[in-house]
Design a protein around this motif. Sequence first.
Motif, PDB file in Angstrom:
ATOM      1  N   ASP A   1     -24.856 -23.095  -5.078  1.00 14.01           N
ATOM      2  CA  ASP A   1     -24.192 -21.883  -5.570  1.00 14.01           C
ATOM      3  C   ASP A   1     -22.787 -21.769  -4.979  1.00 14.01           C
ATOM      4  O   ASP A   1     -21.841 -21.373  -5.672  1.00 14.01           O
ATOM      5  CB  ASP A   1     -25.017 -20.640  -5.208  1.00 14.01           C
ATOM      6  CG  ASP A   1     -26.281 -20.522  -6.042  1.00 14.01           C
ATOM      7  OD1 ASP A   1     -26.357 -21.160  -7.107  1.00 14.01           O
ATOM      8  OD2 ASP A   1     -27.193 -19.781  -5.620  1.00 14.01           O
ATOM      9  N   TRP A   2     -22.660 -22.100  -3.691  1.00 14.35           N
ATOM     10  CA  TRP A   2     -21.340 -22.096  -3.048  1.00 14.35           C
ATOM     11  C   TRP A   2     -20.418 -23.089  -3.745  1.00 14.35           C
ATOM     12  O   TRP A   2     -19.271 -22.775  -4.061  1.00 14.35           O
ATOM     13  CB  TRP A   2     -21.513 -22.448  -1.574  1.00 14.35           C
ATOM     14  CG  TRP A   2     -20.248 -22.606  -0.784  1.00 14.35           C
ATOM     15  CD1 TRP A   2     -19.487 -21.615  -0.232  1.00 14.35           C
ATOM     16  CD2 TRP A   2     -19.593 -23.842  -0.442  1.00 14.35           C
ATOM     17  NE1 TRP A   2     -18.390 -22.149   0.426  1.00 14.35           N
ATOM     18  CE2 TRP A   2     -18.435 -23.516   0.310  1.00 14.35           C
ATOM     19  CE3 TRP A   2     -19.864 -25.187  -0.704  1.00 14.35           C
ATOM     20  CZ2 TRP A   2     -17.568 -24.483   0.814  1.00 14.35           C
ATOM     21  CZ3 TRP A   2     -18.999 -26.153  -0.212  1.00 14.35           C
ATOM     22  CH2 TRP A   2     -17.859 -25.802   0.545  1.00 14.35           C
ATOM     23  N   LEU A   3     -20.939 -24.271  -4.011  1.00 14.15           N
ATOM     24  CA  LEU A   3     -20.142 -25.292  -4.691  1.00 14.15           C
ATOM     25  C   LEU A   3     -19.756 -24.837  -6.099  1.00 14.15           C
ATOM     26  O   LEU A   3     -18.609 -25.016  -6.530  1.00 14.15           O
ATOM     27  CB  LEU A   3     -20.923 -26.599  -4.751  1.00 14.15           C
ATOM     28  CG  LEU A   3     -20.283 -27.771  -5.495  1.00 14.15           C
ATOM     29  CD1 LEU A   3     -18.956 -28.164  -4.856  1.00 14.15           C
ATOM     30  CD2 LEU A   3     -21.246 -28.961  -5.535  1.00 14.15           C
ATOM     31  N   ALA A   4     -20.702 -24.219  -6.806  1.00 11.37           N
ATOM     32  CA  ALA A   4     -20.436 -23.783  -8.186  1.00 11.37           C
ATOM     33  C   ALA A   4     -19.292 -22.779  -8.235  1.00 11.37           C
ATOM     34  O   ALA A   4     -18.492 -22.779  -9.185  1.00 11.37           O
ATOM     35  CB  ALA A   4     -21.701 -23.178  -8.791  1.00 11.37           C
ATOM     36  N   GLY A   5     -19.202 -21.911  -7.221  1.00 13.91           N
ATOM     37  CA  GLY A   5     -18.108 -20.947  -7.179  1.00 13.91           C
ATOM     38  C   GLY A   5     -16.746 -21.620  -7.144  1.00 13.91           C
ATOM     39  O   GLY A   5     -15.765 -21.123  -7.726  1.00 13.91           O
ATOM     40  N   HIS A   6     -16.664 -22.768  -6.483  1.00 13.76           N
ATOM     41  CA  HIS A   6     -15.399 -23.507  -6.424  1.00 13.76           C
ATOM     42  C   HIS A   6     -15.186 -24.354  -7.675  1.00 13.76           C
ATOM     43  O   HIS A   6     -14.036 -24.549  -8.109  1.00 13.76           O
ATOM     44  CB  HIS A   6     -15.374 -24.389  -5.180  1.00 13.76           C
ATOM     45  CG  HIS A   6     -15.345 -23.608  -3.899  1.00 13.76           C
ATOM     46  ND1 HIS A   6     -14.232 -22.937  -3.475  1.00 13.76           N
ATOM     47  CD2 HIS A   6     -16.313 -23.375  -2.970  1.00 13.76           C
ATOM     48  CE1 HIS A   6     -14.488 -22.331  -2.318  1.00 13.76           C
ATOM     49  NE2 HIS A   6     -15.743 -22.583  -1.998  1.00 13.76           N
ATOM     50  N   LEU A   7     -16.262 -24.844  -8.260  1.00 15.56           N
ATOM     51  CA  LEU A   7     -16.125 -25.686  -9.451  1.00 15.56           C
ATOM     52  C   LEU A   7     -15.658 -24.903 -10.668  1.00 15.56           C
ATOM     53  O   LEU A   7     -15.169 -25.495 -11.637  1.00 15.56           O
ATOM     54  CB  LEU A   7     -17.455 -26.381  -9.762  1.00 15.56           C
ATOM     55  CG  LEU A   7     -17.856 -27.510  -8.809  1.00 15.56           C
ATOM     56  CD1 LEU A   7     -19.233 -28.057  -9.164  1.00 15.56           C
ATOM     57  CD2 LEU A   7     -16.817 -28.636  -8.839  1.00 15.56           C
ATOM     58  N   ARG A   8     -15.776 -23.591 -10.631  1.00 14.50           N
ATOM     59  CA  ARG A   8     -15.249 -22.783 -11.739  1.00 14.50           C
ATOM     60  C   ARG A   8     -13.749 -23.011 -11.920  1.00 14.50           C
ATOM     61  O   ARG A   8     -13.214 -22.844 -13.020  1.00 14.50           O
ATOM     62  CB  ARG A   8     -15.531 -21.299 -11.489  1.00 14.50           C
ATOM     63  CG  ARG A   8     -16.965 -20.888 -11.752  1.00 14.50           C
ATOM     64  CD  ARG A   8     -17.078 -19.386 -11.957  1.00 14.50           C
ATOM     65  NE  ARG A   8     -16.717 -18.669 -10.740  1.00 14.50           N
ATOM     66  CZ  ARG A   8     -17.583 -18.304  -9.793  1.00 14.50           C
ATOM     67  NH1 ARG A   8     -18.871 -18.605  -9.935  1.00 14.50           N
ATOM     68  NH2 ARG A   8     -17.183 -17.635  -8.736  1.00 14.50           N
ATOM     69  N   HIS A   9     -13.080 -23.379 -10.822  1.00 12.53           N
ATOM     70  CA  HIS A   9     -11.639 -23.617 -10.898  1.00 12.53           C
ATOM     71  C   HIS A   9     -11.323 -25.060 -11.271  1.00 12.53           C
ATOM     72  O   HIS A   9     -10.157 -25.405 -11.474  1.00 12.53           O
ATOM     73  CB  HIS A   9     -10.988 -23.277  -9.552  1.00 12.53           C
ATOM     74  CG  HIS A   9     -11.240 -21.859  -9.130  1.00 12.53           C
ATOM     75  ND1 HIS A   9     -10.459 -20.806  -9.562  1.00 12.53           N
ATOM     76  CD2 HIS A   9     -12.196 -21.326  -8.324  1.00 12.53           C
ATOM     77  CE1 HIS A   9     -10.922 -19.677  -9.029  1.00 12.53           C
ATOM     78  NE2 HIS A   9     -11.963 -19.966  -8.274  1.00 12.53           N
TER      79      HIS A   9
END
Length: 369
Positions: free
Chosen positions: A251-259
């Motif tokens: 989930d932490w990674l997904a927050g950054h992958l949105r960019h």
Amino acid sequence: MSDRYIGLMAGTSLDGVDAVLAEIRGDRDIRTLAWNYHPFEAELRATLQRHCFGDAIPLPLLGELDAWLGETFARAALSLLREANVPPGRIRAIGSHGQTLHHGPDARHPYTLQIGDPNRIAALTGMTTVADFRRRDIAVGGQGAPLVPAFHRAVFSHSGEDRAVLNLGGIANLTLLPGDGRPVTGFDTGPGNTLLDAWFRRHHPQGHWDEAGRWAAQGSCNPALLRRLLADPYFQRRPPKSTGPERFSLDWLAGHLRHCPDLPPEDVQATLIDLTAVSATAALRRTLPGASQLLVCGGGVHNPVLMAALARHSPCPVTTTAACGIDPDQVEALAFAWLAWRTLAGKPGNLPAVTGACEEVILGAVYPV
């Protein structure tokens, strides 16, 4: 009285149990006699992957997992003794780390929770068991982690030479061993294998981890994503500090992958390799810039892509703990055998300079037979 101990270690990679049989006669008088790896059965591994480090677990499942893991740890210990042809009666004690379910040292009421019922281990093996090592350190104001720096000091420190030890488990932790008598320090640097394994499983559901880093090697590190990941405040926070997959999750990674929505998944994996390497080596450069060598242990040593990234970014030569006579797969399990020895000897096992505890304390609870 016997001077033989078993150490059992199950880490945040959720793959199985490392078991070590050791002869321990003093802080530095330690000899490994046998070692094996006991993989978790598929159903247990899948259950742990679904429920460890999350926000909720059904209470009946928690109780069952505690018992199930206790039985698994007991089988690992008995299997080790069969292979070594050593009867259980020759063992002074088992030191069992347990399986971390959740780690919350920064909660309003700090806690850490390791399961793997030591009552079951003692009952099924007939051997005194020492377990629950981390919570006593938290009770006196510590993070409860990392605990292995005390062991690293005993076996890897060298007068006149600054050394560092990096354990590449699910989470990476660094031990700083100054050669001039200054206190030993250590802390979790951030993700080790936990994100690498989770991202690999997301795209290869039948697999468990990226064998030898082959998938990561097909990609390229994305500098923009790496900068975003390294901007997490944890990396700049001053020790003492510890962390876990609760924080560094998919989930932490997904927050950054949105960019960075269109990155090939293998490029993300390559970037996660550099995240582990850069966060660990940057921490070393800040905290022990004169280190003569970085000794690496843990499962990450088997990932040549990760080891090459460490060598690229490290301010000093990188090798494994094998250079100092201890197989990198055995270090953590051996540490918990050693901690069990210290507990039964009435000696403290934590380092306040590492965990932030207000005092040294004897760690663990003893389950006699």
